[in-house]
Each structure stands twice: as structure tokens, then as C-alpha cells.
Design an enzyme around this catalytic site. Structure first.
Site, PDB file in Angstrom:
ATOM      1  N   LYS A 280      -6.702   8.601  11.080  1.00  0.00           N
ATOM      2  CA  LYS A 280      -5.293   8.672  11.472  1.00  0.00           C
ATOM      3  C   LYS A 280      -5.133   9.570  12.697  1.00  0.00           C
ATOM      4  O   LYS A 280      -5.970  10.444  12.929  1.00  0.00           O
ATOM      5  CB  LYS A 280      -4.472   9.294  10.325  1.00  0.00           C
ATOM      6  CG  LYS A 280      -4.265   8.402   9.125  1.00  0.00           C
ATOM      7  CD  LYS A 280      -3.415   9.090   8.075  1.00  0.00           C
ATOM      8  CE  LYS A 280      -3.228   8.225   6.849  1.00  0.00           C
ATOM      9  NZ  LYS A 280      -2.434   7.002   7.085  1.00  0.00           N
ATOM     10  N   ARG A 354      -4.753   0.975  -2.050  1.00  0.00           N
ATOM     11  CA  ARG A 354      -4.918  -0.250  -2.839  1.00  0.00           C
ATOM     12  C   ARG A 354      -6.335  -0.362  -3.386  1.00  0.00           C
ATOM     13  O   ARG A 354      -6.555  -0.988  -4.423  1.00  0.00           O
ATOM     14  CB  ARG A 354      -4.517  -1.471  -1.986  1.00  0.00           C
ATOM     15  CG  ARG A 354      -5.321  -1.645  -0.735  1.00  0.00           C
ATOM     16  CD  ARG A 354      -4.638  -2.513   0.309  1.00  0.00           C
ATOM     17  NE  ARG A 354      -3.652  -1.786   1.103  1.00  0.00           N
ATOM     18  CZ  ARG A 354      -2.904  -2.318   2.051  1.00  0.00           C
ATOM     19  NH1 ARG A 354      -2.989  -3.624   2.334  1.00  0.00           N
ATOM     20  NH2 ARG A 354      -2.049  -1.579   2.736  1.00  0.00           N
TER      21      ARG A 354
HETATM   22  N1  BES Z   1      -1.105   6.925   2.559  1.00  0.00           N
HETATM   23  C1  BES Z   1      -0.913   5.946   3.538  1.00  0.00           C
HETATM   24  C2  BES Z   1       0.519   5.411   3.602  1.00  0.00           C
HETATM   25  C3  BES Z   1       1.536   6.311   4.211  1.00  0.00           C
HETATM   26  C4  BES Z   1       1.681   6.415   5.579  1.00  0.00           C
HETATM   27  C5  BES Z   1       2.405   7.003   3.414  1.00  0.00           C
HETATM   28  C6  BES Z   1       2.658   7.220   6.117  1.00  0.00           C
HETATM   29  C7  BES Z   1       3.399   7.800   3.955  1.00  0.00           C
HETATM   30  C8  BES Z   1       3.524   7.909   5.311  1.00  0.00           C
HETATM   31  C9  BES Z   1      -1.825   4.758   3.269  1.00  0.00           C
HETATM   32  O1  BES Z   1      -3.047   5.064   2.702  1.00  0.00           O
HETATM   33  C10 BES Z   1      -2.096   4.137   4.587  1.00  0.00           C
HETATM   34  O2  BES Z   1      -2.711   4.759   5.396  1.00  0.00           O
HETATM   35  N2  BES Z   1      -1.606   2.921   4.773  1.00  0.00           N
HETATM   36  C11 BES Z   1      -1.766   2.233   6.011  1.00  0.00           C
HETATM   37  C12 BES Z   1      -2.080   0.798   5.700  1.00  0.00           C
HETATM   38  C13 BES Z   1      -2.487   0.004   6.899  1.00  0.00           C
HETATM   39  C14 BES Z   1      -3.817   0.473   7.416  1.00  0.00           C
HETATM   40  C15 BES Z   1      -2.545  -1.446   6.512  1.00  0.00           C
HETATM   41  C16 BES Z   1      -0.468   2.358   6.792  1.00  0.00           C
HETATM   42  O3  BES Z   1       0.604   2.273   6.205  1.00  0.00           O
HETATM   43  O4  BES Z   1      -0.544   2.570   8.004  1.00  0.00           O
HETATM   44 MN    MN Z   2      -4.498   5.551   4.178  1.00  0.00          MN
END
Ligand code: BES
Ligand code: MN
Ligand code: ZN
Length: 495
Positions: A280, A354
Site C-alpha cells: 500500500k 477474503r
Molecule cells: N483492508 C483493506 C480494505 C480497506 C481499505 C479498508 C481502506 C479500509 C480502508 C483490504 O485488505 C484491501 O486492501 N482491499 C483492497 C482490495 C483490492 C486490492 C481489490 C482495496 O480495497 O483496495
Molecule cells: Mn489489503
């Protein structure tokens, strides 16, 4: 803080602080007028002067003359008489506690149950008074030393009720609400802890401690070797990139008949999500300590069930891991085999929630559930779609979905349903595995739920995406404890 009901004459109260409602327009509440008449029209005066506006959430603290048994009066605005909305009511309750919490006041007497709110009874009002007060009094102190906030000294609030009202009903509502508030506090505390303290092992130990405290709770922790035996290749692939071993935590509250199928709640317990190899951006990454809020809410709900000794069977499951970049971490393109046997192509290692949930959902079938509800900070797309106010709700059973939506409205901890249509399914197609772990740039919350739905075909299931609702950012950064209230209401409605 304790809440108890009280029947008394308003003009004869001996208290450090009396909390009275005032309105911005129309007549004042009878109880306020009675007090006013017994005290030289003091309240009429400050209303006339405009010092108290009566607008929802406006407060004014009055010192009563020396010798008065009522030492102080806090006037709290509830908007126009007869038009107080549920939101106004909650806002005013929060404001009243915020106005008092840093003052040297231990006890209060509150006349706020005398405010009418359309379609809401005293039970609902009591619930909100307790919950909003406790929310305002929550303090994170765990890792603070010099800047630790002063301890709250507010200890007791007596809730004035009319002669026709049952003291017992109010006290029962207050007891229920107190246990929900205790659950919310525990959830917030766990969630606010940093990732280097709150690891999967810390969560497992917290579950064990909760099990020791409550007889009704049976706690089981599976370690990585045991998960390996069960074939949880998807969950374990996430944990492989971390030095902290994954844990699968189960808490069973057996309050109902043996034959009763349990409600199973499954919470994502990702104690830190750096994204893995699909790392990230660094800005704001600290907030990914909150990626275990779904799991933390399971702890809160299980604590509530145990404290109230609810006559129902509820199982809490928390798959817990970190998601970090490492030489042994998942790589984009890797294919893993889930406990259900489905192979998954990991096209983005940041879609790890997931991956741990699917194995926990497959595992949950062993409890022969009536329904399974998972709770997860699953997608940033959910924050884009619904903002910070509504939890995303999807599922394979509309009756269950409606039950949750209703519980959310009752609790003031609302969800909004998104479609889980088959049309979205092709987005998860992989050329090399049974399914991919991401579904492209559109409909991210839905495709994430679509992914989970492949593992929940054998039971009634709902999914709560709390990415937008579980915590606040900015100056007020901190966990909210959502959706513990919604889930508590859902469970209470079934008792
Ligand atoms: N934990 C995150 C989701 C998230 C992001 C929660 C920002 C709260 C604020 C999750 O594990 C994630 O990174 N999801 C990705 C999925 C994507 C790669 C398909 C996302 O939402 O960017
Ligand atoms: Mn994630
Ligand atoms: Zn995550």
C-alpha cells in the site's frame, strides 16, 4: 458509569447536577417548567436572554444559589418541541455528557426520558442515553503515559421517570445497554491498540481471558499446524509473509438449547495490513492496524452475550493474521488451495481479507449454523460507495439481510444493502485457477462479496463491509465499535 431509574418530585432533588431538556421553539417540557416554577423562573430567564438556545446539542450549565439542594442544572437543547428526531436525541445526550465529563461531578439526575421522540419508547431512549453517554466517556489510555487524559469521575446517573412508567423496564433496558456498551468499549480498545501490541497471539490470549471470565464461553485456538491439517491453504498463505503466527480463534456462547442451531459471526482479524507484495502507499498506512475491527467486533458481541447470559447459541470465529511483504509472502500470480478445495489465483496480495475469510467461512459450516454473518474491513470501494455512515451489507438470503437492516435502524448503527447478482461473477474469472482474488476496478465491494459467496453456498449468509464505519480518521482518529450495536440488536431480537 451506572444508570438506574428514579421516581421523584423534580423540585426536591438533592444532586450535584440535574440534567433538564429545553426546546428551541414551542412550549417547554412539563418537567422543566415545574422545576422553573420552583426556582424563581431561572430557566425562563436564561432562555429569554438567549444563553440557552434549545437547539439540538446546545448546552448551558447553571450554578444554583447557595443552599439549593440541586447544586447545578445542565440545560440541554432538543430542538423544536415535538419535533425531536432520533439523531437530535442522540446528539443532545452526547453533548450533555461532553459538557459534564471534565467537571468534578460524580452523580447526575437526568430528566431526558421526558423528551418525546416520534415512534420511540422509553426503552429505546434509555438504551441511547446509556450508549451515547458511554461513547462520550470512552478513553483510550493503554499506551499513553504523560499525556494520559484525566480519568472520568462520572459514576452514576439516575434516570427520572413518571409515575406511570415501570422502574423495572427502565433498569432492564439500562442493564442491556450497559452490556452492549461494555462490548463496544472492548471492541474499540482492541482496535485502537497498535499492531505491535495487538498481534494474532494477543487476540488469542484476549479470547482465552474472556473465556476464563465467563462460564458460558468455550474458547478454542487453532495454531498454524492445526490449520494446515484442515487444509486452510488460503488463510495460511497470507500469514506466511509475517513473523507473527496466524491464529484461528473460536468463542462459543452456549446459552440456548443444545438442539438450537447457532448464529455464527466471523470477523476479519487482520492485525496489520501493509498490502503484502502489492504494498500500500505509505500515507495513512498506520490506519491499517484497524484491519482487525471485524474480529474486534466479534469479541465485543461475544462479551455482550456472555455478560447478559443470553438464552441463545452464538459462535464467534476470528481468523487472525498480519499481511506484510516478505521473501516468503504471496506473490501476484501465486495460486493457493482453499479449505473448500477451490483454487485461488492471487492477482493482488492486498486483497487478503477474503483469503483469510474464505477458509474461516468454510470452517464455520462445522457448527451447523442457522445463519453465518461475516464482518470485515474488506474494501476501500465500500468507503467510496457509502462513505462513513453506512455499513455495506450483502448476502445470499434476503430475509436475513432484512433482519440485519432492521436491527441496524433500531440501533442507530445502520447498514445499506448492495446487490450480489450473478452478473458480477465473471469478474472473478481466472485462466489458471477456479477464481481470482480480485474482480477488476469496478464494483469492488460487490466482487469481494461475490468471492466470499463461493464459500458460503451451504448456509444462509450475510456479509458486513465495515471499511467505512469501523473507525474515524483525522483529529478524532479512533475506533467506533461499529457494528457491535447492530449485531447485539440482531441477537437480542432473536432471544
Ligand atoms: N483492508 C483493506 C480494505 C480497506 C481499505 C479498508 C481502506 C479500509 C480502508 C483490504 O485488505 C484491501 O486492501 N482491499 C483492497 C482490495 C483490492 C486490492 C481489490 C482495496 O480495497 O483496495
Ligand atoms: Mn489489503
Ligand atoms: Zn485488509
Amino acid at each position: 458509569m451506572q444508570f438506574v431509574s428514579k421516581k421523584a418530585q423534580i423540585d426536591k432533588l438533592s444532586t450535584p447536577c440535574l440534567i433538564l431538556p429545553v426546546f428551541s421553539k414551542g412550549e417547554q417540557a412539563e418537567i422543566t417548567t415545574s422545576f422553573d416554577n420552583a426556582h424563581d423562573q431561572q430557566i425562563s430567564l436564561v432562555l429569554k436572554q438567549g444563553d440557552a438556545t434549545g437547539k439540538a446539542g446546545n448546552t448551558l450549565l447553571l450554578q444554583m444559589p447557595a443552599g439549593s439542594k440541586t447544586k447545578r442544572v445542565l440545560l440541554v437543547g432538543f430542538g423544536e418541541h415535538g419535533k425531536t428526531s432520533t439523531e437530535d436525541f442522540c446528539k443532545a445526550v452526547s453533548a450533555s455528557v461532553n459538557a459534564l465529563k471534565s467537571l468534578p461531578i460524580k452523580e447526575t439526575i437526568s430528566a431526558l426520558l421526558f423528551v418525546d421522540v416520534a415512534d420511540k419508547d422509553n426503552e429505546w431512549k434509555t438504551r441511547q442515553i446509556v450508549l451515547k453517554s458511554r461513547e462520550a466517556l470512552y478513553q483510550y489510555t493503554e499506551t499513553l503515559t504523560t499525556s494520559a487524559p484525566d480519568k472520568n469521575i462520572l459514576k452514576e446517573c439516575q434516570l427520572l421517570i413518571s409515575d406511570s412508567c415501570s422502574e423495572k423496564d427502565i433498569n432492564t433496558a439500562a442493564t442491556t445497554a450497559t452490556s452492549i456498551a461494555n462490548g463496544i468499549d472492548s471492541t474499540r480498545k482492541l482496535a485502537d491498540l497498535p499492531g505491535n501490541v495487538c498481534t494474532p497471539t494477543y487476540l488469542a490470549n484476549t479470547a482465552k481471558a474472556l473465556g476464563k471470565e465467563h462460564k458460558s464461553l468455550k474458547v478454542t485456538i487453532l495454531d498454524e499446524a492445526e490449520m494446515e491439517k484442515l487444509g486452510m491453504g488460503s488463510l495460511l498463505s497470507v500469514s506466511r509473509g509475517s513473523r507473527e503466527p496466524a491464529k484461528l480463534i473460536t468463542m462459543e456462547h452456549n446459552g440456548g438449547a443444545k438442539s438450537q442451531k447457532p448464529i455464527v459471526i466471523v470477523g476479519k482479524g487482520l492485525t496489520f495490513d501493509a498490502g503484502g507484495i502489492s504494498i500500500k502507499p505509505s500515507s495513512g498506512m498506520d490506519e491499517m492496524k484497524y484491519d482487525m475491527c471485524g474480529g474486534a467486533s466479534v469479541f465485543g458481541v461475544m462479551q455482550m452475550c456472555a455478560e447478559l447470559n443470553l438464552p441463545i447459541n452464538v459462535v464467534g470465529v476470528v481468523p487472525s493474521s498480519e499481511n506484510l511483504p516478505d521473501g516468503d509472502a504471496n506473490k501476484p500470480g501465486d495460486i493457493v488451495t482453499s479449505m473448500a478445495g477451490l483454487t485461488i489465483e492471487i492477482l493482488n496480495t492486498d486483497a487478503e481479507g477474503r483469503l483469510i475469510l474464505c477458509d474461516a467461512l468454510t470452517y464455520s459450516a462445522k457448527f451447523n449454523p442457522d445463519v453465518v454473518i461475516d464482518i470485515a474491513t474488506l474494501t476501500g470501494a465500500c468507503v467510496v460507495a457509502l462513505g462513513k455512515h453506512a455499513t455495506g451489507l450483502l448476502g445470499n438470503n434476503d430475509e436475513l439481510a432484512n433482519e440485519l437492516l432492521g436491527a441496524g435502524i433500531k440501533a442507530g448503527d445502520k447498514a445499506w444493502q448492495l446487490p450480489l447478482w450473478d452478473e458480477y461473477r465473471p469478474q472473478l474469472k481466472s485462466n489458471f485457477a477456479d477464481l481470482a482474488n480480485i474482480g477488476g476496478p469496478t464494483g469492488g465491494t460487490i466482487t469481494a462479496a461475490c468471492f466470499l459467496s463461493r464459500f458460503t453456498e451451504d448456509y444462509k449468509w450475510a456479509h458486513l463491509d465495515i471499511a467505512g464505519t469501523a473507525w474515524k480518521s483525522g483529529a478524532e482518529k479512533g475506533a467506533t465499535g461499529r457494528p457491535v450495536h447492530m449485531l447485539s440488536q440482531f441477537i437480542l431480537d432473536r432471544c
